[in-house]
Structure formats: structure tokens, C-alpha cells
Enzyme design. Structure first.
Site, short mmCIF file in Angstrom:
data_model
loop_
_atom_site.label_atom_id
_atom_site.label_comp_id
_atom_site.label_asym_id
_atom_site.label_seq_id
_atom_site.Cartn_x
_atom_site.Cartn_y
_atom_site.Cartn_z
N ASP A 140 2.09 0.05 0.41
CA ASP A 140 0.64 -0.14 0.47
C ASP A 140 0.07 0.58 1.69
O ASP A 140 0.78 0.85 2.66
CB ASP A 140 0.28 -1.63 0.58
CG ASP A 140 0.74 -2.42 -0.63
OD1 ASP A 140 0.91 -1.81 -1.72
OD2 ASP A 140 0.93 -3.64 -0.49
N1 URA Z 1 5.37 -5.25 -1.30
C1 URA Z 1 4.08 -5.25 -0.96
O1 URA Z 1 3.37 -6.22 -1.15
N2 URA Z 1 3.58 -4.14 -0.41
C2 URA Z 1 4.32 -3.03 -0.12
O2 URA Z 1 3.81 -2.05 0.43
C3 URA Z 1 5.68 -3.08 -0.47
C4 URA Z 1 6.18 -4.19 -1.07
#
Ligand code: URA
Length: 239
Positions: A103
Site C-alpha cells: 500500500d
Molecule cells: N497488507 C496490507 O494491508 N497492506 C500492505 O501493503 C501489505 C499487506
């Protein structure tokens, strides 16, 4: 492969720039000056030099990045900065892409490569490649959460996760944990904590398969994987 294409792929400039180099007599093939751009090169056996320096031909690159926040796990975006924008031109011309996504607000281990087969294997749900995350979570993380994650939880869209291994590092108003999961659903770690009524406030990926984040890399920095690391990755996904 054509000589001008090979040199351009290896970062010696555009095809036009490579041709200029050739015109100047800077390019040799097996010791002989070569001025024809279209001459065919056997990348296994021919020795190409530019200004006396051997050209090491390679098709694939493998980069480990410590992804910072506010950068997208994408190759390009009209507005926001992407992880590929953080790479020097000498790496960008290989056209690497992020292998899986983190993310925008997640930090840590991100692999970038142009090796489609390796990427496919690493991301294939069948391979169950483990990924470990460190997170700060608002709320007290409990033994019951460990048990829920170990059994698998049902996400907001009804998806039942595979078992996750939750380790509590510090439990309190804001808890610190490590979670290992073998799949990569959208926002998975954040959504797993939502199922137990808690919110991830900081997330960092520590490892992917056999490779750990190189903690000497500051945020936004990267390095190429060593040959041993590439072999390790390949052997775990091909098994
Ligand atoms: N899980 C999440 O919630 N975000 C990420 O970036 C990776 C795994």
C-alpha cells in the site's frame, strides 16, 4: 541480437547514440572494430567492448527496495511518485516492475524485477510464499487474536484467509506485532486486524520468501540482489 539493440538495452544510450559510438570506432566485437549496427551478436559467446570495457550482457535484474511511504507500488502514475521513479536510469531501462504491491502507506521490502516467470511464481497463491510484516496496531493484541489468525479469519468480503502466524512483540494501547501470511489479498494485514476490531496504524514488510529486508538500506534506497539471493528465491519458488 542486433548489436545496437544489445548496447541500448545495456544502457549505452538510444540506438542513435549507440550508432554514433560505433561510428567513432568505440565498439569492438571479438577484438575487431564493428561499425554495422545490425550485426548479430551471440550473447553467450561474443565479446563486445565499448571503449575497451567488456559489456556484461544480462536480461534480468532483481532489486530489493526499502519502500518508503507516499510512493506507489506501480511502474507509472500520472500524478504520484512510483517505486520505479526512485530507480536510477541504469536500472529503469531494464523495465522492472514491482513484484506484488505494498500500500502507499506501507514501508519495507519490495522486490522489483523484469523476470516475469519469477514474479509469477512468487505471487502464485499455489506457492504460498510467506511474507512477514511488522505492524503497530491500535488496541491490545491478545492470545485470542493469535488463535483467530492461526485458524484463518473471514474478511469483510467473505474471503476466508489461510492461517496467519501472529507474534506479539508488545501488547498495550498501541501493540507491536509480527504477522506472517502466505497470500496477498488487497490490504490483507489491515483487513485481518479489522476482523478482530483493531486498526493497523503502521505497516512494514520485513521479508518475502527466504529474503529479509536489508536493514542497512534507508527508506527509499535499494540494491541489486546478490546471485546467491536470486538463486535462493528461484529455488524456493520452483520447488
Ligand atoms: N497488507 C496490507 O494491508 N497492506 C500492505 O501493503 C501489505 C499487506
Amino acid at each position: 541480437m542486433r548489436l545496437d539493440k544489445l548496447l541500448s538495452n545495456m544502457g549505452y544510450g538510444s540506438r542513435k547514440e549507440v550508432r554514433q559510438l560505433q561510428k567513432k570506432g568505440a565498439v569492438r566485437v571479438n577484438g575487431e572494430t564493428e561499425k554495422k549496427p545490425g550485426v548479430n551478436i551471440d550473447t553467450e559467446n561474443d565479446l563486445v567492448t565499448v571503449m575497451g570495457e567488456p559489456v556484461v550482457y544480462r536480461k534480468y535484474i532483481y532489486i530489493m527496495m526499502n519502500k518508503p511511504q507516499d510512493v506507489l507500488s506501480a511502474t507509472e502514475d500520472g500524478h504520484a511518485r512510483t517505486v520505479v521513479d526512485l530507480l536510477d536510469a541504469e536500472f529503469r531501462h531494464f523495465k522492472p516492475f514491482p513484484v506484488g504491491r505494498l500500500d502507499k502507506d506501507t514501508e519495507g521490502f519490495l522486490l522489483l524485477s523484469n523476470d516475469g516467470k519469477l514474479a509469477h511464481n512468487l505471487l502464485s497463491p499455489k506457492k504460498e510464499v510467506p511474507k512477514t510484516y511488522f505492524a503497530k496496531v491500535s488496541g491490545v493484541v491478545t492470545e485470542a487474536d493469535i488463535e483467530s489468525f492461526a485458524a484463518g479469519v473471514t474478511l469483510d468480503d467473505g474471503y476466508e484467509t489461510k492461517p496467519g502466524k501472529l507474534k506479539i512483540i508488545r501488547s498495550g494501547e498501541t501493540s507491536e506485532i509480527e504477522l506472517t501470511i502466505t497470500e496477498g489479498k488487497f490490504h490483507q494485514v489491515k483487513r485481518m486486524f479489522e476482523t478482530v476490531g483493531k486498526k493497523v496504524v503502521y505497516l512494514k514488510r520485513l521479508s518475502m520468501g527466504p529474503l529479509q529486508l536489508d536493514e542497512t538500506l534507508p527508506l527509499g534506497a535499494y540494491r541489486e540482489l546478490t546471485e546467491e539471493e536470486v538463486e535462493l528465491l528461484q529455488s524456493t519458488t520452483e520447488a
